[in-house]
Design a protein around this motif. Sequence first.
Motif, PDB file in Angstrom:
ATOM      1  N   VAL A 155       0.824  -1.215   0.000  1.00  0.00           N
ATOM      2  CA  VAL A 155       0.000   0.000   0.000  1.00  0.00           C
ATOM      3  C   VAL A 155       0.853   1.259   0.000  1.00  0.00           C
ATOM      4  O   VAL A 155       0.337   2.359   0.182  1.00  0.00           O
ATOM      5  N   GLY A 156       2.163   1.129  -0.157  1.00  0.00           N
ATOM      6  CA  GLY A 156       3.039   2.294  -0.185  1.00  0.00           C
ATOM      7  C   GLY A 156       3.129   2.975   1.177  1.00  0.00           C
ATOM      8  O   GLY A 156       3.264   2.314   2.215  1.00  0.00           O
ATOM      9  N   PHE A 157       3.020   4.290   1.185  1.00  0.00           N
ATOM     10  CA  PHE A 157       3.155   5.069   2.414  1.00  0.00           C
ATOM     11  C   PHE A 157       1.825   5.269   3.146  1.00  0.00           C
ATOM     12  O   PHE A 157       1.732   6.127   4.023  1.00  0.00           O
ATOM     13  N   LEU A 158       0.815   4.497   2.800  1.00  0.00           N
ATOM     14  CA  LEU A 158      -0.509   4.701   3.377  1.00  0.00           C
ATOM     15  C   LEU A 158      -0.501   4.557   4.895  1.00  0.00           C
ATOM     16  O   LEU A 158      -1.171   5.331   5.599  1.00  0.00           O
ATOM     17  N   ASN A 159       0.227   3.574   5.410  1.00  0.00           N
ATOM     18  CA  ASN A 159       0.278   3.388   6.867  1.00  0.00           C
ATOM     19  C   ASN A 159       0.869   4.613   7.564  1.00  0.00           C
ATOM     20  O   ASN A 159       0.377   5.037   8.615  1.00  0.00           O
ATOM     21  N   TYR A 160       1.912   5.183   7.002  1.00  0.00           N
ATOM     22  CA  TYR A 160       2.537   6.355   7.596  1.00  0.00           C
ATOM     23  C   TYR A 160       1.620   7.574   7.493  1.00  0.00           C
ATOM     24  O   TYR A 160       1.539   8.381   8.432  1.00  0.00           O
ATOM     25  N   ILE A 161       0.919   7.701   6.386  1.00  0.00           N
ATOM     26  CA  ILE A 161      -0.021   8.813   6.223  1.00  0.00           C
ATOM     27  C   ILE A 161      -1.154   8.701   7.244  1.00  0.00           C
ATOM     28  O   ILE A 161      -1.535   9.691   7.884  1.00  0.00           O
ATOM     29  N   ASN A 162      -1.688   7.485   7.396  1.00  0.00           N
ATOM     30  CA  ASN A 162      -2.757   7.277   8.374  1.00  0.00           C
ATOM     31  C   ASN A 162      -2.268   7.515   9.800  1.00  0.00           C
ATOM     32  O   ASN A 162      -3.009   8.049  10.641  1.00  0.00           O
TER      33      ASN A 162
END
Length: 301
Positions: free
Chosen positions: A56-63
């Motif tokens: 999912v790319g950087f989605l975890n960090y964005i969330n």
Amino acid sequence: MAKTSIAKRENANRAGYLFVLPYGLVFAIFILLPTIIAIGLSFTNYNAVSMPPDFVGFLNYINLITNDEVFMQYVLPNTVAYAIIVGVGGYALSFVLAWVLAQLTRLPRTIYALILYSPTMTAGVAMTVLWKIIFTGDQTGYINSWMQKLGIINEPIIFLTNVNYLLPIVILIGLWSSMGVGFLSILSGILNGDEELYEAGAIDGIKNRFQEMIYITVPTMKPQMLFAAVMSIVNAFQNGTISSLLAGNPTPGYAAQLIVNHIEDYGFIRFEMGYAAAISVVLLLLVQVFSTISTKLFGDN
């Protein structure tokens, strides 16, 4: 002769590599490899129970930064406050106590050093037995009993569920159990100081122990000071056992929720391993930043 000398150096290098190999394997298997795997998982949506990793790319960090209110409002401030007070405060306390013990003779110094170091070895057991008894939320708790006898309170305070008291209690216990290997390193550095330097300092005008500490002891034991600082920071950031054993995970009102507790919550309770890995990478970066600052302060410039 030149070829013989080169051959000897090559053989010595091979022997050195053989001695380093066991540590290199342990480091690679138990530290380097898990770190690489955690970084890789942090870019995935991975439910360890029912689904394989999905990139999912950087989605975890964005969330984590934009949607995780618990992390931004409670976990991060709690962790920074705990790390600063317990890390810096525990480090300063380690130095002061080590310096005081160094002034004693060998037998009492050994006894007191063991007493101060023992909470580090038995912290988990002590928290579940000693500290829960001390802060029990009824009249049988020592703190409540003493305060009622002194007339400070009229009814018991439920310390371990009260959001106003929980983090200070966790910080207090963290300081109590912070005399670890960093404390022993500082004590060793003080005890193994060069006596000739102290004699030269006395000739140059140093008049008391405090001046000796400032002008001789601290400058001559920078390696021990650096090691103690890094260990204090790492232990402060990775310590989530205290709050979870005292009040569960998550803690009431997230009052004492630290980053390690947040990782355990998502990783081992909700099984969102990708998100938990992203939090662990953020923790790694925080530790690296503070370790770099310690290296700048106590390293050889």
